[in-house]
Write an enzyme that holds these catalytic residues in place. Structure first.
Site, PDB file in Angstrom:
ATOM      1  N   GLY A  12     -38.513 -13.665 -47.262  1.00  0.00           N
ATOM      2  CA  GLY A  12     -38.968 -13.112 -48.551  1.00  0.00           C
ATOM      3  C   GLY A  12     -40.345 -13.650 -48.899  1.00  0.00           C
ATOM      4  O   GLY A  12     -40.685 -13.822 -50.071  1.00  0.00           O
ATOM      5  N   GLY A  15     -43.108 -12.007 -51.421  1.00  0.00           N
ATOM      6  CA  GLY A  15     -42.799 -11.816 -52.837  1.00  0.00           C
ATOM      7  C   GLY A  15     -43.582 -12.745 -53.754  1.00  0.00           C
ATOM      8  O   GLY A  15     -44.464 -13.486 -53.322  1.00  0.00           O
ATOM      9  N   GLN A  16     -43.204 -12.705 -55.045  1.00  0.00           N
ATOM     10  CA  GLN A  16     -43.968 -13.459 -56.058  1.00  0.00           C
ATOM     11  C   GLN A  16     -43.997 -14.963 -55.743  1.00  0.00           C
ATOM     12  O   GLN A  16     -45.047 -15.591 -55.789  1.00  0.00           O
ATOM     13  CB  GLN A  16     -43.365 -13.244 -57.455  1.00  0.00           C
ATOM     14  N   ARG A  40     -40.762  -6.265 -46.083  1.00  0.00           N
ATOM     15  CA  ARG A  40     -41.978  -5.469 -46.247  1.00  0.00           C
ATOM     16  C   ARG A  40     -43.126  -6.112 -45.491  1.00  0.00           C
ATOM     17  O   ARG A  40     -42.991  -7.199 -44.934  1.00  0.00           O
ATOM     18  CB  ARG A  40     -42.315  -5.261 -47.718  1.00  0.00           C
ATOM     19  N   ASP A  56     -35.137  -8.476 -41.506  1.00  0.00           N
ATOM     20  CA  ASP A  56     -34.180  -8.172 -42.578  1.00  0.00           C
ATOM     21  C   ASP A  56     -33.133  -9.289 -42.576  1.00  0.00           C
ATOM     22  O   ASP A  56     -32.421  -9.476 -41.588  1.00  0.00           O
ATOM     23  CB  ASP A  56     -33.520  -6.813 -42.263  1.00  0.00           C
ATOM     24  N   TYR A 146     -26.959  -9.878 -61.295  1.00  0.00           N
ATOM     25  CA  TYR A 146     -27.864 -10.903 -60.750  1.00  0.00           C
ATOM     26  C   TYR A 146     -27.341 -12.303 -61.086  1.00  0.00           C
ATOM     27  O   TYR A 146     -27.232 -13.176 -60.217  1.00  0.00           O
ATOM     28  CB  TYR A 146     -29.251 -10.670 -61.352  1.00  0.00           C
TER      29      TYR A 146
HETATM   30  P1  NAD Z   1     -39.656 -10.944 -55.233  1.00  0.00           P
HETATM   31  O1  NAD Z   1     -38.867  -9.729 -55.486  1.00  0.00           O
HETATM   32  O2  NAD Z   1     -41.057 -10.997 -55.703  1.00  0.00           O
HETATM   33  O3  NAD Z   1     -39.667 -11.274 -53.668  1.00  0.00           O
HETATM   34  C1  NAD Z   1     -38.523 -11.121 -52.871  1.00  0.00           C
HETATM   35  C2  NAD Z   1     -38.992 -10.752 -51.476  1.00  0.00           C
HETATM   36  O4  NAD Z   1     -37.834 -10.581 -50.656  1.00  0.00           O
HETATM   37  C3  NAD Z   1     -39.774  -9.425 -51.428  1.00  0.00           C
HETATM   38  O5  NAD Z   1     -41.009  -9.612 -50.785  1.00  0.00           O
HETATM   39  C4  NAD Z   1     -38.866  -8.493 -50.640  1.00  0.00           C
HETATM   40  O6  NAD Z   1     -39.555  -7.564 -49.818  1.00  0.00           O
HETATM   41  C5  NAD Z   1     -38.063  -9.485 -49.810  1.00  0.00           C
HETATM   42  N1  NAD Z   1     -36.793  -8.907 -49.366  1.00  0.00           N
HETATM   43  C6  NAD Z   1     -35.969  -8.088 -50.057  1.00  0.00           C
HETATM   44  N2  NAD Z   1     -34.907  -7.748 -49.315  1.00  0.00           N
HETATM   45  C7  NAD Z   1     -35.070  -8.364 -48.122  1.00  0.00           C
HETATM   46  C8  NAD Z   1     -34.304  -8.396 -46.927  1.00  0.00           C
HETATM   47  N3  NAD Z   1     -33.173  -7.705 -46.810  1.00  0.00           N
HETATM   48  N4  NAD Z   1     -34.765  -9.158 -45.890  1.00  0.00           N
HETATM   49  C9  NAD Z   1     -35.919  -9.847 -45.993  1.00  0.00           C
HETATM   50  N5  NAD Z   1     -36.695  -9.835 -47.101  1.00  0.00           N
HETATM   51  C10 NAD Z   1     -36.264  -9.100 -48.138  1.00  0.00           C
HETATM   52  O7  NAD Z   1     -38.811 -12.178 -55.824  1.00  0.00           O
HETATM   53  P2  NAD Z   1     -39.340 -13.604 -56.295  1.00  0.00           P
HETATM   54  O8  NAD Z   1     -39.667 -13.525 -57.723  1.00  0.00           O
HETATM   55  O9  NAD Z   1     -40.345 -14.118 -55.340  1.00  0.00           O
HETATM   56  O10 NAD Z   1     -37.987 -14.418 -56.199  1.00  0.00           O
HETATM   57  C11 NAD Z   1     -37.649 -15.209 -55.078  1.00  0.00           C
HETATM   58  C12 NAD Z   1     -36.343 -15.912 -55.371  1.00  0.00           C
HETATM   59  O11 NAD Z   1     -36.481 -16.713 -56.556  1.00  0.00           O
HETATM   60  C13 NAD Z   1     -35.167 -14.959 -55.654  1.00  0.00           C
HETATM   61  O12 NAD Z   1     -33.984 -15.551 -55.155  1.00  0.00           O
HETATM   62  C14 NAD Z   1     -35.102 -14.918 -57.155  1.00  0.00           C
HETATM   63  O13 NAD Z   1     -33.819 -14.637 -57.604  1.00  0.00           O
HETATM   64  C15 NAD Z   1     -35.488 -16.345 -57.503  1.00  0.00           C
HETATM   65  N6  NAD Z   1     -35.997 -16.456 -58.878  1.00  0.00           N
HETATM   66  C16 NAD Z   1     -37.167 -15.884 -59.241  1.00  0.00           C
HETATM   67  C17 NAD Z   1     -37.631 -15.996 -60.553  1.00  0.00           C
HETATM   68  C18 NAD Z   1     -38.923 -15.377 -60.992  1.00  0.00           C
HETATM   69  O14 NAD Z   1     -39.234 -15.411 -62.194  1.00  0.00           O
HETATM   70  N7  NAD Z   1     -39.724 -14.841 -60.108  1.00  0.00           N
HETATM   71  C19 NAD Z   1     -36.876 -16.711 -61.489  1.00  0.00           C
HETATM   72  C20 NAD Z   1     -35.658 -17.251 -61.081  1.00  0.00           C
HETATM   73  C21 NAD Z   1     -35.233 -17.152 -59.762  1.00  0.00           C
HETATM   74  N1  SER Z   2     -37.397 -13.990 -63.684  1.00  0.00           N
HETATM   75  C1  SER Z   2     -36.066 -13.691 -63.285  1.00  0.00           C
HETATM   76  C2  SER Z   2     -35.612 -12.398 -63.854  1.00  0.00           C
HETATM   77  O1  SER Z   2     -36.060 -12.055 -64.923  1.00  0.00           O
HETATM   78  C3  SER Z   2     -35.125 -14.793 -63.722  1.00  0.00           C
HETATM   79  O2  SER Z   2     -34.326 -15.126 -62.650  1.00  0.00           O
HETATM   80  O3  SER Z   2     -34.810 -11.766 -63.250  1.00  0.00           O
END
Ligand code: NAD
Ligand code: SER
Length: 316
Positions: A12, A15-16, A40, A56, A146
């Site tokens: 992943g 992602g962000q 992606r 994946d 979630y």
């Molecule tokens: P995001 O959606 O920006 O990134 C997730 C990445 O995973 C994407 O690039 C996507 O293409 C990839 N992905 C999706 N399905 C996939 C698969 N089957 N195989 C491989 N890659 C795949 O999410 P994020 O914000 O970077 O979050 C990362 C983690 O942190 C997640 O577990 C999320 O729940 C957790 N989290 C994020 C936040 C937040 O505010 N961003 C807050 C709490 C927890």
């Molecule tokens: N930033 C995340 C959401 O809003 C919290 O896990 O889903």
């Protein structure tokens, strides 16, 4: 200090969080020792900074082959479907968030990986949890798919640690704010969009109401928290479900005011949508005293420091 021989797989990575965490890990372990992977395409910010594989996480066989072929010793699993997107397709969110984690934990057990990182979220908490300074251990009754998947995931991590000795560590991130990579479908995404809209349009129509307080954190703090937890000696980790960490807490009105201090003609309107209900089910602030006691967690950024840094960097 981390062992130099470690080789890391980030799942992943586009992602962000993935982009910034991959870059931070490459700084710590060396570019070639951190393999980025995602479903992606490779994020442009990662291009040329180290190895990338398209993968994946649901394909366990392929994941297993990559772990063996690349001599992986640690996995950071970031692939998930977040809160708002999850409500649009609950089955898919449950499937990815659970099976992806179980695939990684199983391979970690079989291949005796050194460590696994998997983030949980403040979304584990529900309307019956305390709203203010929500403690590490409390009533937890999530109402989103979630949140349910994150809470179940926390207990799978605890299970694999206790039963198989997998050194899996986790943080319940608050809403994360960053300028390098776009957020991926969460309820807290407004706090990222607002900065770009303020600079481009000088106005923002917020999907949450003006007094909706939520726990938030600036990305540099989130990356530092992750590295500090992962670098802590194992005997200091008392929580094998997931740690509460706190950054700041603010409402849309307050973040708007902090932007107005830099862009005086910035205006806001409010049109709450279905994400309001999700936000209302979460705590407004988090007690992170256990993370502070176990591995010294302390945030550095407050709202005004974050706003200054976000606007400076987005202007560049
Ligand atoms: P995001 O959606 O920006 O990134 C997730 C990445 O995973 C994407 O690039 C996507 O293409 C990839 N992905 C999706 N399905 C996939 C698969 N089957 N195989 C491989 N890659 C795949 O999410 P994020 O914000 O970077 O979050 C990362 C983690 O942190 C997640 O577990 C999320 O729940 C957790 N989290 C994020 C936040 C937040 O505010 N961003 C807050 C709490 C927890
Ligand atoms: N930033 C995340 C959401 O809003 C919290 O896990 O889903």
């Amino acid at each position: 200090m981390p062992a130099r021989k470690d080789k890391i797989l980030v799942i992943g990575a586009s992602g962000q969080i993935g982009v910034e965490l991959t870059l931070a890990l490459r700084k710590q372990y060396g570019n070639n020792n951190v393999v980025a992977s995602d479903l992606r395409e490779e994020n442009p910010l990662l291009k040329g900074t180290g190895p990338y594989v398209s993968m994946d996480v649901m394909n366990k066989e392929m994941l297993h082959v990559q772990v063996i072929r690349q001599n992986i010793t640690q996995i950071y699993l970031l692939a998930a479907i977040l809160s708002a997107t999850g409500e649009k397709n609950p089955n898919l969110a449950w499937h990815l968030n659970m099976q992806g984690l179980l695939n990684v934990l199983d391979i970690a057990r079989e291949e005796k990986l050194h460590k696994v990182y998997w983030p949980s979220s403040i979304a584990v908490f529900g309307p019956t949890s305390p709203k203010q300074l929500c403690p590490q251990q409390t009533v937890i009754e999530p109402t989103t798919v979630y949140g349910i998947s994150k809470y179940a995931g926390e207990f799978w991590c605890n299970y694999y640690f206790n039963r198989y000795g997998v050194d899996v560590r986790s943080i319940r991130y608050p809403g994360l704010i960053s300028y390098k990579s776009a957020p991926g479908g969460g309820t807290t995404d407004y706090a990222v969009e607002i900065y770009t809209e303020a600079l481009e349009q000088k106005k923002y129509n917020c999907f949450l109401s003006e007094d909706t307080y939520l726990p938030m954190m600036y990305m540099p703090d989130a990356i530092r928290a992750t590295l500090e937890l992962m670098n802590a000696p194992a005997d200091q980790i008392s929580v094998r479900t997931s740690y509460n960490v706190s950054g700041m807490s603010f409402s849309p009105k307050e973040i708007g005011a902090s932007i107005q201090a830099h862009i005086p003609d910035f205006t806001m309107t409010y049109k709450p949508d279905s994400r309001q209900q999700i936000a209302d089910s979460w705590p407004q602030s988090i007690d992170d005293s256990v993370a502070n006691k176990d591995w010294g967690w302390k945030p550095q950024y407050d709202l005004s420091l974050m706003t200054k840094d976000m606007l400076e960097n987005l202007r560049k």
